[in-house]
Design a protein around this motif. Structure first.
Motif, PDB file in Angstrom:
ATOM      1  N   LYS A  97      29.791  18.868  13.887  1.00  0.00           N
ATOM      2  CA  LYS A  97      30.869  18.859  12.894  1.00  0.00           C
ATOM      3  C   LYS A  97      30.691  17.680  11.950  1.00  0.00           C
ATOM      4  CE  LYS A  97      34.350  20.940  15.946  1.00  0.00           C
ATOM      5  NZ  LYS A  97      35.688  20.743  16.578  1.00  0.00           N
TER       6      LYS A  97
ATOM      7  N   GLY B  73      32.671  15.749   8.261  1.00  0.00           N
ATOM      8  CA  GLY B  73      33.792  15.726   7.336  1.00  0.00           C
ATOM      9  C   GLY B  73      33.588  14.710   6.232  1.00  0.00           C
TER      10      GLY B  73
ATOM     11  N   TYR C  99      33.562   9.335   5.640  1.00  0.00           N
ATOM     12  CA  TYR C  99      32.967  10.520   6.248  1.00  0.00           C
ATOM     13  C   TYR C  99      32.905  10.330   7.766  1.00  0.00           C
ATOM     14  CZ  TYR C  99      28.731   7.701   6.680  1.00  0.00           C
ATOM     15  OH  TYR C  99      27.835   6.704   7.000  1.00  0.00           O
TER      16      TYR C  99
ATOM     17  N   ASP D  10      40.084  16.799   1.682  1.00  0.00           N
ATOM     18  CA  ASP D  10      39.413  16.879   2.981  1.00  0.00           C
ATOM     19  C   ASP D  10      38.464  18.072   2.985  1.00  0.00           C
ATOM     20  OD1 ASP D  10      40.581  14.915   5.124  1.00  0.00           O
ATOM     21  OD2 ASP D  10      42.337  15.648   4.017  1.00  0.00           O
TER      22      ASP D  10
ATOM     23  N   SER E 176      35.784  19.932   5.708  1.00  0.00           N
ATOM     24  CA  SER E 176      35.353  19.976   7.103  1.00  0.00           C
ATOM     25  C   SER E 176      34.320  21.081   7.282  1.00  0.00           C
ATOM     26  CB  SER E 176      36.545  20.242   8.033  1.00  0.00           C
ATOM     27  OG  SER E 176      37.488  19.196   7.955  1.00  0.00           O
TER      28      SER E 176
ATOM     29  N   SER F 154      43.448  12.843  12.158  1.00  0.00           N
ATOM     30  CA  SER F 154      42.765  13.949  11.481  1.00  0.00           C
ATOM     31  C   SER F 154      43.796  14.986  11.036  1.00  0.00           C
ATOM     32  CB  SER F 154      41.764  14.592  12.431  1.00  0.00           C
ATOM     33  OG  SER F 154      41.189  15.744  11.888  1.00  0.00           O
ATOM     34  N   PRO F 155      43.621  15.527   9.824  1.00  0.00           N
ATOM     35  CA  PRO F 155      42.605  15.281   8.793  1.00  0.00           C
ATOM     36  C   PRO F 155      42.805  13.906   8.146  1.00  0.00           C
ATOM     37  CG  PRO F 155      43.728  17.399   8.467  1.00  0.00           C
ATOM     38  CD  PRO F 155      44.527  16.622   9.447  1.00  0.00           C
TER      39      PRO F 155
ATOM     40  N   VAL G  91      41.458  22.315   8.156  1.00  0.00           N
ATOM     41  CA  VAL G  91      40.491  21.207   8.162  1.00  0.00           C
ATOM     42  C   VAL G  91      40.690  20.262   9.344  1.00  0.00           C
ATOM     43  CG1 VAL G  91      40.066  21.229   5.681  1.00  0.00           C
ATOM     44  CG2 VAL G  91      41.984  19.915   6.569  1.00  0.00           C
TER      45      VAL G  91
ATOM     46  N   PHE H 149      36.121  12.867   3.131  1.00  0.00           N
ATOM     47  CA  PHE H 149      37.529  12.757   2.756  1.00  0.00           C
ATOM     48  C   PHE H 149      37.730  11.671   1.704  1.00  0.00           C
ATOM     49  CE2 PHE H 149      36.529  10.645   6.752  1.00  0.00           C
ATOM     50  CZ  PHE H 149      36.859   9.324   6.508  1.00  0.00           C
TER      51      PHE H 149
END
Length: 381
Positions: free
Chosen positions: A311, A313, A334, A297, A299, A179-180, A171, A315
């Motif tokens: 991309k 994400g 996010y 997480d 992704s 990150s993550p 991820v 979380f």
């Protein structure tokens, strides 16, 4: 040239000399005699050249091909660096500002030497470059040596643990030092004083690591982390367990335990998705201080065109403290990122990131940055 060939040549020369001398006593040498001798010499020369062109035959003392393979060596030296500066507008409760930051720029080298089939020694050193401030170089990320054998790979030094390789790495696709985002606050990235073991069997990989730091805590293992992963046909599935002791100076407070799992799949050449979850138990010697938390997480990556990728994400981090506790640092959020990839080693990104904390603190940022990767390899026999 063989002994038989030499003997044949010597005999022929003697016969020719005798023929010439004999003919000289009986009759004068004619042009036909000279042409005949020249033809015989030309034939002899051709036969000698053909003999020399043939490859030498092996003898009982010539080593076999298998013996040669066992004594051959292969060495590789990799020199690499990645530069990842970012510039963005940061908005939080304490105020707004523009800032230049760094997304984990680093440089390093790796040396591998195969001294016989399936036996290889490995050395790697890697250090961070802090572009956000003075461009300082020297904060170590990796420093270890390892021995790869038919029975597995053994390493000693500062390395990646199973927790990052199996859970976080799938991820970890964004352009941030944190990150993550959910995995980051209380999880492992690099661990010093580490002893590691890795074994691969087909699509299965088993990793076990343990930290031994005699200057901190007690004189036993400070942390243990193990995991098993399956990787085949674009699918990654893994489960890990981690146990670490918690100290305040030399006073033991308890231990943390984490059960974690991750799934990642390359659905098509364009679409990739990965999810990671950790269930964390904060066990304390004082029962009322124990708590439970988790990290989540998700992704996603989609290739819009050969040079553009989108991309996103989502979380969620929960540290287990009561929502009213001052210590609570739980958050969710996010991010959305658009990347431009003009050439393979260059990645330019534009990102929006939003975090919402339990204590009502908000964090938002818009950043632009680029990442340039360099790698050079030399090989030696």
């Amino acid at each position: 040239m063989s002994f038989s060939r030499c003997k044949e040549l010597l005999s022929l020369c003697c016969l020719l000399s005798f023929a010439v001398s004999a003919s000289s006593t009986e009759r004068p040498v004619t042009m036909a005699d000279i042409q005949a001798l020249e033809a015989q010499l030309a034939e002899l020369k051709a036969r000698l050249q053909a003999q020399q062109a043939q490859p030498p035959q092996s003898t009982p003392n010539t080593p076999s091909s298998s013996k040669t393979e066992l004594t051959s060596t292969n060495s590789f030296v990799d020199l690499y660096a990645t530069v990842r500066p970012t510039f963005g507008y940061l908005k939080e409760s304490g105020g707004n500002n523009w800032d230049v930051r760094d997304a984990l720029s680093h440089a390093g080298f790796k040396v591998t030497h195969e001294f016989m089939p399936d036996w290889q020694v490995e050395l790697q050193g890697e250090w961070g470059i802090d572009l956000a401030n003075e461009g300082n170089f020297g904060k170590s990320r990796r420093a270890y040596t390892a021995l790869k054998t038919p029975y597995g790979r053994f390493g000693i030094g500062k390395q990646r643990p199973a927790q990052y390789l199996f859970i976080a790495d799938p991820v970890d696709i964004f352009n941030h030092s944190s990150s993550p985002f959910s995995y980051d606050p209380e999880s492992l990235f690099f661990v010093d004083n580490l002893l590691s073991y890795r074994y691969e069997y087909g699509p299965l990989t088993f990793i076990a690591v343990s930290q031994f730091d005699g200057q901190k805590g007690d004189d036993q293992s400070d942390m243990f982390n193990a995991g098993l992963s399956y990787d085949a046909n674009g699918l990654h599935a893994a489960v890990t367990y981690q146990q670490s002791k918690v100290y305040d100076a030399d006073t033991r407070l308890g231990e943390n335990q984490i059960w974690a799992g991750a799934l990642a799949y390359q659905f098509t050449d364009r679409f990739y998705a990965a999810v990671a979850y950790q269930d964390k138990t904060y066990q304390r010697l004082t029962a009322d201080l124990s708590r439970d938390g988790h990290t989540f997480d998700l992704s996603l990556a989609y290739q819009l065109s050969p040079h553009y990728k989108l991309k996103a994400g989502i979380f969620d981090f929960e540290d287990g403290f009561a929502s009213t506790a001052l210590e609570n640092q739980s958050f969710d959020g996010y991010n959305v990122t658009l990347e431009w990839l003009p050439i393979a080693p260059l990645r330019v990104h534009l990102e929006y990131l939003s975090k919402s904390f339990v204590n009502d603190t908000e964090f938002d940022s818009i950043s632009i940055g680029f990442r340039y990767d360099f790698k050079q390899q030399w090989s030696f026999k």
